[in-house]
Design a protein around this motif. Sequence first.
Motif, PDB file in Angstrom:
ATOM      1  N   LYS A  26      42.081  39.156  43.271  1.00  0.00           N
ATOM      2  CA  LYS A  26      42.798  40.405  43.570  1.00  0.00           C
ATOM      3  C   LYS A  26      42.876  41.281  42.318  1.00  0.00           C
ATOM      4  O   LYS A  26      42.652  42.500  42.372  1.00  0.00           O
ATOM      5  N   GLU A  27      43.197  40.669  41.187  1.00  0.00           N
ATOM      6  CA  GLU A  27      43.295  41.414  39.929  1.00  0.00           C
ATOM      7  C   GLU A  27      41.944  42.009  39.535  1.00  0.00           C
ATOM      8  O   GLU A  27      41.856  43.171  39.114  1.00  0.00           O
ATOM      9  N   LEU A  28      40.882  41.216  39.686  1.00  0.00           N
ATOM     10  CA  LEU A  28      39.546  41.690  39.341  1.00  0.00           C
ATOM     11  C   LEU A  28      39.135  42.870  40.219  1.00  0.00           C
ATOM     12  O   LEU A  28      38.596  43.870  39.729  1.00  0.00           O
ATOM     13  N   ASP A  78      38.497  45.924  37.852  1.00  0.00           N
ATOM     14  CA  ASP A  78      37.103  45.914  37.386  1.00  0.00           C
ATOM     15  C   ASP A  78      36.223  46.647  38.389  1.00  0.00           C
ATOM     16  O   ASP A  78      36.123  46.255  39.547  1.00  0.00           O
ATOM     17  N   GLU A  79      35.566  47.707  37.923  1.00  0.00           N
ATOM     18  CA  GLU A  79      34.740  48.542  38.802  1.00  0.00           C
ATOM     19  C   GLU A  79      33.627  47.731  39.477  1.00  0.00           C
ATOM     20  O   GLU A  79      33.259  47.988  40.632  1.00  0.00           O
ATOM     21  N   LEU A 100      30.499  44.997  45.894  1.00  0.00           N
ATOM     22  CA  LEU A 100      30.315  43.553  46.008  1.00  0.00           C
ATOM     23  C   LEU A 100      28.980  43.198  46.649  1.00  0.00           C
ATOM     24  O   LEU A 100      28.508  43.876  47.562  1.00  0.00           O
ATOM     25  N   THR A 101      28.379  42.130  46.157  1.00  0.00           N
ATOM     26  CA  THR A 101      27.161  41.601  46.773  1.00  0.00           C
ATOM     27  C   THR A 101      27.539  40.835  48.037  1.00  0.00           C
ATOM     28  O   THR A 101      28.731  40.615  48.325  1.00  0.00           O
ATOM     29  N   GLY A 102      26.537  40.403  48.764  1.00  0.00           N
ATOM     30  CA  GLY A 102      26.799  39.638  49.974  1.00  0.00           C
ATOM     31  C   GLY A 102      27.561  38.350  49.696  1.00  0.00           C
ATOM     32  O   GLY A 102      28.508  38.002  50.417  1.00  0.00           O
TER      33      GLY A 102
END
Length: 216
Positions: free
Chosen positions: A188-190, A194-195, A202-204
């Motif tokens: 959650k924090e990331l 973090d962009e 996000l990747t698959g």
Amino acid sequence: MKKFNLFKEIIIVDKISLLSAINSSKLFAITIDGEIKQEPFAQSDILIYQGKHVPHATTVLMPSKTPSLEALFGKNYQVVEDEERVLIKAFSNWQEIIKMNTQRASYDDTTGDGVAEFSHKELEEIGWHATEFNINYRVLVEYLEENCEGTLICIEQEEPYLFSGLGFLSNLPHAKEVLYLFCQEKIKELMHSDEDYKKENLTGDELEAAEFFHVL
């Protein structure tokens, strides 16, 4: 988790119980708590010795003779008899102790590569998904050691520094819950800060991991 450092610990065994196990000629083991165990060994048993004494065939000229405890345990154990107790230091037999216990350990931290996986399927599923967000096993193991019940059996010296250990979690459901919530909060924090981990980036595999931790 409590740390059991074989380099410092002395295992205390009841002498009568030990001699009885030796004279049975059956396979027996000694745990880190000094208990004598017979097969089958329990999942929770952490062993520092495993073996059996088989007497040599006897003749009239050569009657059977029970070897000394030092001879029975071998050169990699330090054994002292103290009245009704036997005191054992086992750190020199560390490599064999690893083999005795690896199949029952929750994780193996005895190689130069560090922890690569959890032996329990539920924990490994968490660890596998967490790596998609660059949360490695070292971070996970350190959190478990600080927040869960269990035993870390290790050999640890300061000079020269050496650490190697096997981790045994005593309450798997609790450990699973603690680890899952830890990873959930970290992710959650990331995703918030973090962009690279914004939902649209996000990747698959990362999306699958995010869904596993219910952060979407």
